[in-house]
Design an enzyme around this catalytic site. Structure first.
Site, short mmCIF file in Angstrom:
data_model
loop_
_atom_site.label_atom_id
_atom_site.label_comp_id
_atom_site.label_asym_id
_atom_site.label_seq_id
_atom_site.Cartn_x
_atom_site.Cartn_y
_atom_site.Cartn_z
N ASP A 17 77.59 30.55 51.45
CA ASP A 17 76.43 29.67 51.21
C ASP A 17 75.81 30.11 49.89
OD1 ASP A 17 73.88 28.56 51.05
OD2 ASP A 17 73.53 28.64 53.20
N LYS A 65 68.03 21.42 48.28
CA LYS A 65 67.45 22.36 47.30
C LYS A 65 67.83 21.95 45.88
CE LYS A 65 66.63 24.39 51.28
NZ LYS A 65 65.54 24.00 52.13
C1 LIG Z 1 70.31 29.51 52.00
C2 LIG Z 1 70.04 28.31 52.86
N1 LIG Z 1 71.07 27.71 53.48
C3 LIG Z 1 70.89 26.63 54.26
C4 LIG Z 1 69.63 26.10 54.46
C5 LIG Z 1 69.46 24.89 55.36
O1 LIG Z 1 69.23 23.77 54.58
P1 LIG Z 1 68.58 22.40 55.16
O2 LIG Z 1 67.13 22.65 55.32
O3 LIG Z 1 68.95 21.38 54.15
O4 LIG Z 1 69.23 22.14 56.48
C6 LIG Z 1 68.53 26.68 53.82
C7 LIG Z 1 67.17 26.13 54.00
O5 LIG Z 1 66.19 26.68 53.55
C8 LIG Z 1 68.75 27.82 53.00
O6 LIG Z 1 67.74 28.44 52.37
#
Ligand SMILES: Cc1ncc(COP(=O)(O)O)c(C=O)c1O
Length: 384
Positions: A176, A201
């Site tokens: 990620d 984001k």
């Molecule tokens: C590193 C990371 N991965 C995944 C997510 C999940 O994203 P979403 O809110 O679009 O589901 C977040 C959310 O803050 C995040 O910071």
């Protein structure tokens, strides 16, 4: 015809350019349609927006895959949707997942509260020690998951030794890299098999859409698409269109986020009201060497620990004017959040310490405003 080699700013605007027809719209229209006409008797795949083959979903995925240097990509309804489907595409009941201890709180909850029902076990390891990864591998281990840069502490991991272990044991490596965007970091270039990103984001960048994406090899993405159809995770066409619009400015936004992050971190590092600043662009950051070697920019995320612990942090949050106190990150407007009340809500003091979150820690997401204004806002909020 071979595709021209293009810079990432150009790809962010055009994707892979195709010949244009007269009177074709310069901006692709929103195909706000659930379904598409199907020729009678045709055995071609039907077009249906839940299937992820709406033209907005397809062109967005193609552009993102190109930016990541991936064979293929797919967009889904959220970053969490991307994380869950990416894992389900490589794990089966009885499998074991090795995960970094330093991950987004939502992902931690997904692993802790949901994976058991699929018979998938998870072991968390210290991501900085390759010896521990190796020692934790079981006969049933199928995949490794890491997050880099890490939410919320902005640590940066070296993928090379982890990718070498994944390769040696035939494990899938899932990364990620939401905090970097493909402008600052491309995990596939460092041995990852799948990249996961929350498009909510940096990709979209305007805090007005929820979305997620997975990029990797075609067979794995085909499996993610199969799951997307069955688990009903499709991204709405309007959201896809907005993300594609946001991505046109991704490269220039990242340049500004990188500059503002560095300016803010440099200011905070010298401030007497601050005990610690976590920004990989600072030489004193524990992972500065890794970051300098592997990232193309240090990003807009800054971790800061304030003197006065939790009450010092609360006073600071109440005083800020430009930095908006809200969860999420990576939009054009600067945000600030306290992980104790958002991503790590309900975690014990020990779990917070384990995740590197000291009392008084807050996470800044530096937007694209003028750096002097952001610094002035921080300065007045820190004043005694
Ligand atoms: C590193 C990371 N991965 C995944 C997510 C999940 O994203 P979403 O809110 O679009 O589901 C977040 C959310 O803050 C995040 O910071």
């Amino acid at each position: 015809m071979t595709a021209p080699r293009l810079g990432r700013s150009t790809i962010a605007v055009h994707g892979i350019p195709e010949p244009r027809r007269e009177n074709e719209p310069v901006v692709s229209p929103i195909m706000q349609s659930a379904t598409f006409v199907n020729a009678v008797g045709s055995d071609r795949e039907v077009m249906y927006t839940r299937y992820g083959n709406n033209p907005n979903q397809v062109s967005l995925a193609r552009k993102y895959a190109t930016l990541e240097g991936a064979e293929d990509a797919v967009f889904v309804a959220s970053g969490m949707g991307a994380t869950s489907l990416a894992h389900l595409s490589v794990l089966r009941p009885g499998d074991h997942l090795l995960a970094s201890r330093w991950i987004y709180g939502g992902t931690l909850k997904l692993f802790d509260e949901e994976f058991e029902r699929f018979g998938i076990t998870v072991t968390y390891v210290d991501p900085t020690t390759p010896r521990v990864w190796r020692k934790s591998i079981r006969k049933t281990t199928r995949a490794i998951f890491i997050e880099s840069p890490v939410n919320p502490t902005i640590r940066v991991l070296d993928l090379t030794p982890i990718a070498a272990i994944a390769k040696e044991f035939g494990l899938a490596l899932l990364v990620d890299s939401t905090f970097a965007s493909p402008i600052n970091f491309r995990p596939l270039e460092h041995g990852a098999d799948l990249v996961i990103t929350s498009a909510t984001k940096y990709l979209n960048g305007h805090s007005d859409v929820i979305g997620g994406a997975v990029a990797g090899t075609r067979p794995v993405i085909e499996e993610v698409v199969r799951l997307l159809r069955l688990w009903g995770q499709a991204l709405d066409p309007h959201a896809a269109w907005l993300i594609e619009r946001g991505m046109k400015t991704l490269a220039i936004r990242m340049a500004r986020h990188n500059a503002n992050g560095l300016a803010v971190a440099t200011f905070l590092a010298k401030h007497p009201g601050v005990t610690e600043v976590s920004y990989p662009g600072l030489e004193r950051h524990p992972d500065h060497e890794i970051a300098a070697r592997t990232l193309s920019g240090y990003g807009g995320m800054v971790g800061v620990t304030l003197k006065g612990g939790i009450s010092g942090a609360e006073r600071f949050l109440r005083r800020l004017r430009l930095f908006i106190h809200a969860p999420s990150l990576a939009g054009v407007e600067s945000l600030v959040s306290d992980p104790r009340h958002t991503s790590h809500k309900g975690r014990s003091a020990e779990q917070l310490a384990d995740a590197g979150i000291a009392p008084g820690f807050v996470r800044l997401s530096c937007g694209i405003e003028d750096a002097e204004d952001l610094i002035a806002d921080l300065e007045q909020a820190l004043a005694r």
